[in-house]
Design an enzyme around this catalytic site. Sequence first.
Site, PDB file in Angstrom:
ATOM      1  N   GLU A  58      31.420  53.435  44.473  1.00  0.00           N
ATOM      2  CA  GLU A  58      30.483  54.227  43.663  1.00  0.00           C
ATOM      3  C   GLU A  58      29.144  54.287  44.395  1.00  0.00           C
ATOM      4  OE1 GLU A  58      28.305  54.214  39.273  1.00  0.00           O
ATOM      5  OE2 GLU A  58      30.037  52.910  39.655  1.00  0.00           O
ATOM      6  N   GLN A  71      31.343  33.362  48.536  1.00  0.00           N
ATOM      7  CA  GLN A  71      32.331  32.413  48.043  1.00  0.00           C
ATOM      8  C   GLN A  71      33.242  33.018  46.977  1.00  0.00           C
ATOM      9  OE1 GLN A  71      30.299  28.779  46.960  1.00  0.00           O
ATOM     10  NE2 GLN A  71      29.270  28.631  48.938  1.00  0.00           N
ATOM     11  N   HIS A  77      28.948  45.227  43.861  1.00  0.00           N
ATOM     12  CA  HIS A  77      29.201  46.615  43.503  1.00  0.00           C
ATOM     13  C   HIS A  77      27.859  47.317  43.402  1.00  0.00           C
ATOM     14  CE1 HIS A  77      30.869  49.971  40.885  1.00  0.00           C
ATOM     15  NE2 HIS A  77      31.689  49.931  41.916  1.00  0.00           N
ATOM     16  N   GLU A  80      26.040  54.615  41.443  1.00  0.00           N
ATOM     17  CA  GLU A  80      26.037  55.836  42.265  1.00  0.00           C
ATOM     18  C   GLU A  80      24.625  56.176  42.724  1.00  0.00           C
ATOM     19  OE1 GLU A  80      26.648  60.639  41.673  1.00  0.00           O
ATOM     20  OE2 GLU A  80      27.111  59.243  40.033  1.00  0.00           O
ATOM     21  N   HIS A 104      30.038  30.785  44.105  1.00  0.00           N
ATOM     22  CA  HIS A 104      31.164  31.134  43.239  1.00  0.00           C
ATOM     23  C   HIS A 104      30.760  31.970  42.020  1.00  0.00           C
ATOM     24  CE1 HIS A 104      33.051  28.063  45.674  1.00  0.00           C
ATOM     25  NE2 HIS A 104      32.157  27.194  45.266  1.00  0.00           N
ATOM     26  N   HIS A 109      24.753  43.405  42.034  1.00  0.00           N
ATOM     27  CA  HIS A 109      25.028  44.793  41.662  1.00  0.00           C
ATOM     28  C   HIS A 109      23.866  45.685  42.078  1.00  0.00           C
ATOM     29  CE1 HIS A 109      26.636  48.214  39.530  1.00  0.00           C
ATOM     30  NE2 HIS A 109      27.699  47.488  39.193  1.00  0.00           N
ATOM     31  N   ASN A 187      30.054  26.148  55.068  1.00  0.00           N
ATOM     32  CA  ASN A 187      30.882  27.355  55.063  1.00  0.00           C
ATOM     33  C   ASN A 187      31.140  27.886  56.462  1.00  0.00           C
ATOM     34  OD1 ASN A 187      31.535  28.649  52.172  1.00  0.00           O
ATOM     35  ND2 ASN A 187      29.674  27.433  52.037  1.00  0.00           N
TER      36      ASN A 187
END
Length: 563
Positions: A58, A71, A77, A80, A104, A109, A187
Amino acid sequence: MAVRSTAEAAPPTPWSRDLAEPSIHATAFVHSFSNIIGDVEIGANVIIAPGTSIRADEGAPFYIGENTNIQDGVVIHGLEKGRVIGDNKQEYSVWVGKNTCLTHMALIHGPCYVGDNCFIGFRSTVFNAKIGDGCIVMMHALIQDVEIPPGKYVGSGVVITSQHQADRLPDVQAEDKVFANHVVGINQALRAGYLCAADNKCIAPIRNELAKSYTDTSNDFSFAFERSDEVSSNRLGAQTVEQLRYLLEQGFKIGTEHVDQRRFRTGSWNSCKPIEVRSLNDAIASLESCLADHSGEYVRLFGIDNGKRRVLETIIQRPDGVVDSPASTSFKAPTSSSTYNNGNGSSNGYSNGSAKISSDTIEKIRQLLSSGYKIGTEHVDERRFRTGSWQSCQPIESSSANDVIAALEECMIQHQGEYIRLIGIDTKAKRRVLESIIQRPNGVVTTASSSSSQSFTPATSASSSSSSYSSSTATTTRLASEVIDHLRQLLAGGYKISAEHVDQRRFRTGSWQSCGQIEARSDRDAAAALESFLSEYQGEYVRLIGIDPKAKRRVLELIIQRP
């Protein structure tokens, strides 16, 4: 070799038909149980753990900088519409800088910018926001519609939705940076391990070596520190082993002490045999020997720095045979005041040599238990005290006063140099009936009353208290006598008085707001001002605040009204 089987082109949509595909650096590791879709650029040495979802279908494009780790369960996300400017001056839906850690279940967004060297804690959410370089966001936080300046700290559970809140955030401290860098380093080691495990040329020699001798660690001292199977058969909990490992890696000496049940209350601890070893296995063996020699007694573990000061004390065995593990594997430096007192020199308090609980606090505990309430404890350091980011100590399940006192003392020992508060809980109504600070960072244990004969009433809520107070200086029908005593003591001590309020929804996040300063110099005027706040904020929580104007710190927080 990067695992690319999860990378997919963006689906055709009304706003984008370019079928852009992810661009993944050859040195990155992407687990096969993760999903990467669309125009996503992943830099060198990135690790993407199982269960992550990075969807540039999007909002697009996304950028993830080098050495960053993402993680398990992280979701990235974007909307648009809405873009941020990356460090390369290009527009992005989501930009995540280098050396950053998204832990985690975090949700990032877009439109969103996360700078370099940042740490985003478990289940925290960042939406339509910019987080500057070097910021640390702890667990279950929400950051929305704001810009966080570089180098700021966001406590667990904190909600930041206005720029005013963002500008008032405290700075990241040195110990926070150490922790964040440690997570990134761990990590990176995992990334190298996963890549090695997928490469037969890399993994075959290791398997052959293990087949020859699984217990030979003479050629690699650090490997001895990593092996978990070597300590699986001993009496120590995993967290205690981790504490030993940390102390040895930091160059501290290890000390142990024991005491029987009778002498535990007087703090007459005796040393076990000195532990002079530098090997984790030898340290574990020595500690197990102390536990075995003193079965049925308390045993505690501590570290000793170059200045011959204790840096950590943790009880790891109790007379009932239970071996305790520390609540946290992170190291807490000792404070300048390691001896606690009740503030008035009374010998009636409870002490084991490291902490002292005042007789007033013991009386509160007894009355809470006799009233059928549960007891809890919370701690917070000086920096997080202002944001109300309290954390729970070990749960107290017992209804025995002695067990509760021992648990409370252990919380005070483990969190020396921090605020500790006692909590009374009405389990039926699922609400707190008491919040009382009993330890401050300077080691002084507060008391609710200067008089030993002062009785404690669990129902401290002004709205539920039917008691009234009357004297030649103050008369009130809404404030409990305990609150009046607090006002009197604060004024006599030269402290400033203020109050804060919060509604039920924001109470859980600790988003208190100031009612205003109380300038009164008599308890009558102070009580009147406090009553006016209670009337103004009916149906909300209200708490009384005592402030030391010289040290610029709080000396009291007491909830006096509940919804």
